[in-house]
Design a protein around this motif. Structure first.
Motif, mmCIF file in Angstrom:
data_model
loop_
_atom_site.group_PDB
_atom_site.id
_atom_site.type_symbol
_atom_site.label_atom_id
_atom_site.label_comp_id
_atom_site.label_asym_id
_atom_site.label_seq_id
_atom_site.Cartn_x
_atom_site.Cartn_y
_atom_site.Cartn_z
ATOM 1 N N UNK A 1 56.682 39.029 40.414
ATOM 2 C CA UNK A 1 55.667 38.073 40.851
ATOM 3 C C UNK A 1 54.771 38.722 41.899
ATOM 4 N N UNK A 2 55.386 39.427 42.841
ATOM 5 C CA UNK A 2 54.610 40.077 43.898
ATOM 6 C C UNK A 2 53.676 41.137 43.302
ATOM 7 N N UNK A 3 54.171 41.910 42.353
ATOM 8 C CA UNK A 3 53.350 42.934 41.714
ATOM 9 C C UNK A 3 52.194 42.287 40.946
ATOM 10 N N UNK A 4 52.469 41.170 40.263
ATOM 11 C CA UNK A 4 51.417 40.444 39.544
ATOM 12 C C UNK A 4 50.345 39.975 40.512
ATOM 13 N N UNK A 5 50.763 39.408 41.647
ATOM 14 C CA UNK A 5 49.803 38.919 42.633
ATOM 15 C C UNK A 5 48.946 40.061 43.164
ATOM 16 N N UNK A 6 49.555 41.212 43.441
ATOM 17 C CA UNK A 6 48.801 42.371 43.930
ATOM 18 C C UNK A 6 47.810 42.840 42.879
ATOM 19 N N UNK A 7 48.225 42.863 41.637
ATOM 20 C CA UNK A 7 47.348 43.278 40.543
ATOM 21 C C UNK A 7 46.187 42.305 40.396
ATOM 22 N N UNK A 8 46.470 41.016 40.498
ATOM 23 C CA UNK A 8 45.427 39.998 40.371
ATOM 24 C C UNK A 8 44.421 40.113 41.509
ATOM 25 N N UNK A 9 44.891 40.284 42.732
ATOM 26 C CA UNK A 9 43.996 40.435 43.882
ATOM 27 C C UNK A 9 43.158 41.695 43.730
ATOM 28 N N UNK A 10 43.780 42.772 43.283
ATOM 29 C CA UNK A 10 43.064 44.033 43.073
ATOM 30 C C UNK A 10 41.989 43.873 41.999
ATOM 31 N N UNK A 11 42.315 43.211 40.907
ATOM 32 C CA UNK A 11 41.340 42.998 39.826
ATOM 33 C C UNK A 11 40.176 42.148 40.323
ATOM 34 N N UNK A 12 40.455 41.137 41.139
ATOM 35 C CA UNK A 12 39.393 40.277 41.659
ATOM 36 C C UNK A 12 38.462 41.049 42.583
ATOM 37 N N UNK A 13 39.008 41.961 43.380
ATOM 38 C CA UNK A 13 38.187 42.752 44.295
ATOM 39 C C UNK A 13 37.233 43.675 43.539
ATOM 40 N N UNK A 14 37.668 44.131 42.371
ATOM 41 C CA UNK A 14 36.876 45.074 41.585
ATOM 42 C C UNK A 14 35.963 44.381 40.574
ATOM 43 N N UNK A 15 36.095 43.083 40.414
ATOM 44 C CA UNK A 15 35.356 42.355 39.385
ATOM 45 C C UNK A 15 33.919 42.085 39.820
ATOM 46 N N UNK A 16 33.031 42.064 38.829
ATOM 47 C CA UNK A 16 31.653 41.650 39.106
ATOM 48 C C UNK A 16 31.615 40.119 39.068
ATOM 49 N N UNK A 17 30.499 39.499 39.486
ATOM 50 C CA UNK A 17 30.451 38.028 39.502
ATOM 51 C C UNK A 17 30.776 37.389 38.154
ATOM 52 N N UNK A 18 30.310 37.981 37.059
ATOM 53 C CA UNK A 18 30.625 37.447 35.732
ATOM 54 C C UNK A 18 32.140 37.410 35.516
ATOM 55 N N UNK A 19 32.793 38.529 35.825
ATOM 56 C CA UNK A 19 34.239 38.626 35.620
ATOM 57 C C UNK A 19 34.999 37.659 36.525
ATOM 58 N N UNK A 20 34.498 37.466 37.750
ATOM 59 C CA UNK A 20 35.156 36.519 38.658
ATOM 60 C C UNK A 20 35.131 35.103 38.094
ATOM 61 N N UNK A 21 33.991 34.697 37.558
ATOM 62 C CA UNK A 21 33.894 33.348 36.981
ATOM 63 C C UNK A 21 34.818 33.243 35.763
ATOM 64 N N UNK A 22 34.859 34.280 34.942
ATOM 65 C CA UNK A 22 35.758 34.280 33.779
ATOM 66 C C UNK A 22 37.209 34.148 34.232
ATOM 67 N N UNK A 23 37.571 34.841 35.317
ATOM 68 C CA UNK A 23 38.931 34.756 35.852
ATOM 69 C C UNK A 23 39.217 33.349 36.381
ATOM 70 N N UNK A 24 38.213 32.747 37.024
ATOM 71 C CA UNK A 24 38.392 31.380 37.536
ATOM 72 C C UNK A 24 38.641 30.393 36.401
ATOM 73 N N UNK A 25 37.866 30.509 35.326
ATOM 74 C CA UNK A 25 38.080 29.615 34.178
ATOM 75 C C UNK A 25 39.475 29.800 33.598
ATOM 76 N N UNK A 26 39.909 31.049 33.473
ATOM 77 C CA UNK A 26 41.238 31.327 32.920
ATOM 78 C C UNK A 26 42.322 30.697 33.793
ATOM 79 N N UNK A 27 42.202 30.879 35.109
ATOM 80 C CA UNK A 27 43.183 30.324 36.043
ATOM 81 C C UNK A 27 43.139 28.793 36.029
ATOM 82 N N UNK A 28 41.937 28.231 35.981
ATOM 83 C CA UNK A 28 41.772 26.778 35.944
ATOM 84 C C UNK A 28 42.484 26.174 34.736
ATOM 85 N N UNK A 29 42.211 26.720 33.567
ATOM 86 C CA UNK A 29 42.831 26.198 32.345
ATOM 87 C C UNK A 29 44.345 26.414 32.355
#
Length: 135
Positions: A6-34
């Motif tokens: 779980x901790x590794x997943x959270x670190x990976x998710x935070x890392x991916x969000x830091x590297x994402x462009x605005x489009x990717x961030x919104x896509x990630x938000x929709x995925x998490x929301x659903x």
């Protein structure tokens, strides 16, 4: 062992969000929301009311972030319509939480899926042009 995963997943998710462009961030938000809404439905079935409440609270927060990212100047009617849909979905999530209403969660998912699909269908060359309104 599961705690490490779980901790590794959270670190990976935070890392991916830091590297994402605005489009990717919104896509990630929709995925998490659903995902949160679907998981809340499972929590209702398991009668885990605390988990359901937490998941739906997070879903409402994500909707607030999506709504806050709308650019009403450039988006015009589309942004206003999305804002209205987001408000409607937030209100219905509160109602579903209060009433443990799985069917209402399904309805909300059916409202959000086409919005996510539209976002996901933005051509790659247009994705770099997506930006957030300055706060």
């Amino acid at each position: 062992m599961a705690h490490i995963s779980v901790k590794k997943y959270q670190q990976t998710t935070v890392s991916a969000a830091k590297e994402a462009n605005p489009y990717q961030l919104v896509a990630m938000l929709f995925q998490k929301l659903l995902g949160n809404i679907a998981s809340a439905k499972g929590a209702i079935q398991q009668k885990d009311h605390a988990k359901k409440g937490d998941l739906l609270s997070k879903a409402i927060t994500i909707i607030g972030v999506l709504q806050g990212s709308l650019d009403f100047e450039q988006g015009g009617d589309i942004s206003r319509n999305l804002s209205d849909l987001y408000i409607f979905c937030s209100d219905k999530l509160v109602e579903a939480n209060t009433n443990n209403d799985e069917a209402l969660l399904d309805e909300i998912i059916q409202i959000l899926l086409p919005i996510k699909a539209g976002w996901d269908s933005i051509p790659k060359e247009e994705q770099d042009k997506v930006s957030f309104e300055s706060a």
